[in-house]
Design a protein around this motif. Sequence first.
Motif, PDB file in Angstrom:
ATOM      1  N   ILE A 178      70.027  34.772 -53.745  1.00 10.92           N
ATOM      2  CA  ILE A 178      69.412  35.197 -52.334  1.00 10.92           C
ATOM      3  C   ILE A 178      67.943  35.239 -52.191  1.00 10.92           C
ATOM      4  N   SER A 179      67.458  34.593 -52.977  1.00 10.17           N
ATOM      5  CA  SER A 179      66.032  34.544 -52.627  1.00 10.17           C
ATOM      6  C   SER A 179      65.654  33.170 -51.893  1.00 10.17           C
ATOM      7  N   PRO A 180      65.216  33.585 -50.618  1.00 10.29           N
ATOM      8  CA  PRO A 180      65.109  32.075 -49.826  1.00 10.29           C
ATOM      9  C   PRO A 180      63.447  31.696 -49.919  1.00 10.29           C
ATOM     10  N   ILE A 181      63.025  31.196 -50.892  1.00  9.33           N
ATOM     11  CA  ILE A 181      61.762  30.793 -51.259  1.00  9.33           C
ATOM     12  C   ILE A 181      61.737  29.095 -50.998  1.00  9.33           C
ATOM     13  N   LEU A 182      62.787  28.478 -50.934  1.00  7.09           N
ATOM     14  CA  LEU A 182      62.784  27.006 -50.685  1.00  7.09           C
ATOM     15  C   LEU A 182      62.231  26.510 -49.473  1.00  7.09           C
ATOM     16  N   ALA A 183      62.384  27.176 -48.558  1.00  8.96           N
ATOM     17  CA  ALA A 183      61.849  26.672 -46.988  1.00  8.96           C
ATOM     18  C   ALA A 183      60.295  26.390 -46.852  1.00  8.96           C
ATOM     19  N   VAL A 208      63.379  38.667 -50.318  1.00  8.65           N
ATOM     20  CA  VAL A 208      62.556  38.266 -51.471  1.00  8.65           C
ATOM     21  C   VAL A 208      62.507  39.802 -52.043  1.00  8.65           C
ATOM     22  N   ALA A 209      61.963  40.546 -51.343  1.00  3.02           N
ATOM     23  CA  ALA A 209      61.719  41.936 -52.054  1.00  3.02           C
ATOM     24  C   ALA A 209      63.110  42.354 -52.768  1.00  3.02           C
ATOM     25  N   LEU A 210      64.144  42.194 -52.137  1.00  2.00           N
ATOM     26  CA  LEU A 210      65.337  42.619 -53.069  1.00  2.00           C
ATOM     27  C   LEU A 210      65.463  41.872 -54.200  1.00  2.00           C
ATOM     28  N   ALA A 211      65.345  40.365 -54.027  1.00  2.00           N
ATOM     29  CA  ALA A 211      65.558  39.398 -55.081  1.00  2.00           C
ATOM     30  C   ALA A 211      64.596  39.727 -56.176  1.00  2.00           C
ATOM     31  N   GLY A 212      63.246  40.326 -55.929  1.00  2.00           N
ATOM     32  CA  GLY A 212      62.453  40.485 -57.030  1.00  2.00           C
ATOM     33  C   GLY A 212      62.953  41.630 -57.776  1.00  2.00           C
TER      34      GLY A 212
END
Length: 307
Positions: free
Chosen positions: A155-160, A130-134
Amino acid sequence: MITTSMKKVEVYAALDSCENVTTYLESEKLYWYKELVEMGGSGRVCRVTFYAPVHALVGILEGLAGVLDLRRRENTVIVVDVETGIGRPYKTTGRRFRQLARGLLARPLPALQEEAVEKSSLYPAQVLLVALAGIIALAGLANNNPYVIIGAMLISPILAPIYSFSVAVNLGDERTALRSIGTLTILLALAFTSTLIVSLAAEAAGAPLGATRELLLRTRASLSDLLLAMLLGAASVVAVSSNVTEALTGVAIAAAIVPPSATLGWSVAANPALAPGSLELIMYNVAGLLAGGTLTIRVLLAVGKQS
């Protein structure tokens, strides 16, 4: 009436062969409907019904012959001509939705709850991604490059945590629902913090990030953003319930959250007057995603119970 060349196929199979049939149809990406019926003199058998285009029928039948012993009298394949028209897609969509609902309900509630608990957890790789995605999203926004922005979403795993919240609320698991909100808040804070640091570093280096069109688009919110987020939340929950890969369905969620979070980090560093608009957009999107996902799970469970 608008017609298309389709065939209705009914497969009657002994109970010990039914799973072979459905597994094969799933591998062929076909929608199927299963029920138990009485066969005279042979007890109960499984009837699996599906529709297939004429051009693919021969190959499908050959595949069925490979997984089903047609020498047994319980095992039979019947092909029926059908005429499909304008009304057919709506009926088919309804059947598929009911099938999806029954599939969700068929899973034991403890298993659903366990999945919700698992997805509400925060793990190190998730934090890093998430940090890298931002940061990647900020680079795309600052350069008006949609391809880089899409890469950040992938690459952002925010769905979970959003899916976990939707399930937990409908199961009455307040602890997991709150844990999901906490995880989501941490992930959003990480995306914001990483982009804030990069933006401040750019300011300190004398190379501030300019206010590009992509950045400015995410500094204001409207009711349409809330409605769109609700639709995205609903679509993502349906996709996850259908076992579509999370990396694919998560793009919809990331599209609504990651770029606005990156914009908030930039605006706090470079143009604080725009920060309230970015924060409002994030709040709209989060509320819409959670509401859309929660309502969809509730509808699926209700339809599954009635089917």
